[in-house]
Motif scaffolding. Sequence first.
Motif, PDB file in Angstrom:
ATOM      1  N   LEU A 161      75.207  -8.486 -79.158  1.00  0.00           N
ATOM      2  CA  LEU A 161      74.505  -8.149 -80.406  1.00  0.00           C
ATOM      3  C   LEU A 161      73.951  -9.410 -81.072  1.00  0.00           C
ATOM      4  CD1 LEU A 161      76.845  -5.415 -82.010  1.00  0.00           C
ATOM      5  CD2 LEU A 161      74.754  -5.077 -80.683  1.00  0.00           C
ATOM      6  N   THR A 162      74.680 -10.514 -80.938  1.00  0.00           N
ATOM      7  CA  THR A 162      74.208 -11.790 -81.501  1.00  0.00           C
ATOM      8  C   THR A 162      73.035 -12.316 -80.667  1.00  0.00           C
ATOM      9  OG1 THR A 162      76.510 -12.238 -82.085  1.00  0.00           O
ATOM     10  CG2 THR A 162      74.973 -14.093 -82.228  1.00  0.00           C
ATOM     11  N   MET A 193      69.681 -10.620 -81.186  1.00  0.00           N
ATOM     12  CA  MET A 193      69.077 -11.044 -82.469  1.00  0.00           C
ATOM     13  C   MET A 193      68.426 -12.426 -82.276  1.00  0.00           C
ATOM     14  SD  MET A 193      69.000  -9.518 -85.572  1.00  0.00           S
ATOM     15  CE  MET A 193      70.078  -8.148 -85.662  1.00  0.00           C
ATOM     16  N   PHE A 243      77.890  -1.266 -86.574  1.00  0.00           N
ATOM     17  CA  PHE A 243      76.780  -2.098 -87.050  1.00  0.00           C
ATOM     18  C   PHE A 243      77.071  -2.597 -88.464  1.00  0.00           C
ATOM     19  CE2 PHE A 243      73.069  -0.283 -84.294  1.00  0.00           C
ATOM     20  CZ  PHE A 243      73.631  -0.871 -83.182  1.00  0.00           C
ATOM     21  N   TRP A 282      74.702  -5.700 -88.970  1.00  0.00           N
ATOM     22  CA  TRP A 282      73.403  -5.206 -88.510  1.00  0.00           C
ATOM     23  C   TRP A 282      72.906  -4.173 -89.511  1.00  0.00           C
ATOM     24  CZ3 TRP A 282      71.390  -4.011 -83.023  1.00  0.00           C
ATOM     25  CH2 TRP A 282      71.399  -5.186 -82.254  1.00  0.00           C
ATOM     26  N   LYS A 283      71.670  -4.357 -89.991  1.00  0.00           N
ATOM     27  CA  LYS A 283      71.113  -3.427 -90.986  1.00  0.00           C
ATOM     28  C   LYS A 283      70.290  -2.355 -90.260  1.00  0.00           C
ATOM     29  CE  LYS A 283      69.612  -7.107 -93.510  1.00  0.00           C
ATOM     30  NZ  LYS A 283      70.410  -8.209 -92.985  1.00  0.00           N
ATOM     31  N   VAL A 305      66.479  -1.288 -86.757  1.00  0.00           N
ATOM     32  CA  VAL A 305      67.392  -2.350 -87.199  1.00  0.00           C
ATOM     33  C   VAL A 305      66.578  -3.592 -87.534  1.00  0.00           C
ATOM     34  CG1 VAL A 305      69.251  -3.888 -86.439  1.00  0.00           C
ATOM     35  CG2 VAL A 305      69.290  -1.482 -85.775  1.00  0.00           C
ATOM     36  N   CYS A 325      65.614  -7.356 -87.665  1.00  0.00           N
ATOM     37  CA  CYS A 325      65.903  -8.576 -86.908  1.00  0.00           C
ATOM     38  C   CYS A 325      65.578  -9.741 -87.829  1.00  0.00           C
ATOM     39  CB  CYS A 325      65.027  -8.624 -85.648  1.00  0.00           C
ATOM     40  SG  CYS A 325      65.204 -10.154 -84.731  1.00  0.00           S
ATOM     41  N   THR A 354      70.989 -12.292 -90.599  1.00  0.00           N
ATOM     42  CA  THR A 354      71.922 -11.497 -89.797  1.00  0.00           C
ATOM     43  C   THR A 354      72.396 -12.304 -88.597  1.00  0.00           C
ATOM     44  OG1 THR A 354      70.647  -9.539 -90.421  1.00  0.00           O
ATOM     45  CG2 THR A 354      72.215  -9.272 -88.629  1.00  0.00           C
ATOM     46  N   TRP A 355      71.440 -12.999 -87.967  1.00  0.00           N
ATOM     47  CA  TRP A 355      71.805 -13.797 -86.798  1.00  0.00           C
ATOM     48  C   TRP A 355      72.804 -14.897 -87.177  1.00  0.00           C
ATOM     49  CZ3 TRP A 355      70.225 -19.010 -85.691  1.00  0.00           C
ATOM     50  CH2 TRP A 355      70.664 -19.456 -84.449  1.00  0.00           C
ATOM     51  N   LEU A 372      76.183 -13.449 -87.722  1.00  0.00           N
ATOM     52  CA  LEU A 372      76.819 -13.070 -86.451  1.00  0.00           C
ATOM     53  C   LEU A 372      77.360 -14.299 -85.724  1.00  0.00           C
ATOM     54  CD1 LEU A 372      74.284 -10.386 -85.303  1.00  0.00           C
ATOM     55  CD2 LEU A 372      76.745 -10.045 -85.340  1.00  0.00           C
TER      56      LEU A 372
END
Length: 238
Positions: free
Chosen positions: A125-126, A129, A152, A157-158, A178, A180, A184-185, A188
């Motif tokens: 997931l990271t 992104m 999420f 994660w939005k 979602v 990006c 968020t990154w 994470l």
Amino acid sequence: MSEIHVVSKDNRQLYQNYFDPYFRLRYDIYVKQRKWMALDRPDGREIDQFDTDEAVYLFCIDGGRLIGGMRAVPTVMPTLMSEIFPYLNIREPIQRPDVYELSRIFVIPERRGEHAGPRIDMLLLTAIMEYGISTGLTGFSIVLESWWLPRFERCGWKAHPLGVPQMIDGMSVLAVLVDCDEATWASLCGQVGLRKPALTWRGLAGVNRRALPDPWSPVPPTVQPAQSPVRGAGDCAT
Ligand code: COA
């Protein structure tokens, strides 16, 4: 040590040996284990019409073994959402160069759950992104089962629903978009304990990439303005 490799048509020849195990793993996981029988094929490989030259794969490789993966398909091409599940998106169809559709995220059974190192699902997931930020994406569309939503939410994660969940083959499924984004990154990376970017871009030197922000450098202390003498009640403002 698990590494996440970006694999696209531009470097696919370097990963030829991984593709057959990859499609067989997908068959084991989605057809045999999850019993998504619509994906069944007599050759024991799970390959669909979205595994085109334009698909980008993240391969999680540990000691030469493929232990997890994810697929990203440009939404300007046909996608699961546009072709198979259009009714899940009650908003405008998503066909944008800055949005890719994610699908087929998996981790092999023995590497799921909590481990000594970073969790492989969180690493993926990271990494996706990071891929998005590096290539100028602003979002990911996904058709997913509802149980992803709290996951999420927990990792930041939005996900914005594009419709209401529907029961499909006994599963509650919905479409989301979602965000990006760098925040968020960076968050994470902190959660996973990454001290450097996660992605390996072997053979992709020619791909135009944006510089990543650096969430690892210490933030310089905020400069405080010089203290002005405290004014008394009778002081004049000018
Ligand atoms: N249905 C409902 N919840 C599920 C689920 C499923 N099919 N698969 C995972 N979860 C949720 C559960 O909350 C589970 O908690 P539990 O252990 O209390 O049941 C939690 O995720 C942890 O899942 P786990 O399988 O231990 O591993 P993980 O978090 O390391 O990896 C996946 C998650 C999805 C990557 C992994 O389960 C996997 O590869 N599954 C098969 C492929 C798949 O279904 N991918 C999603 C659709 S493309």
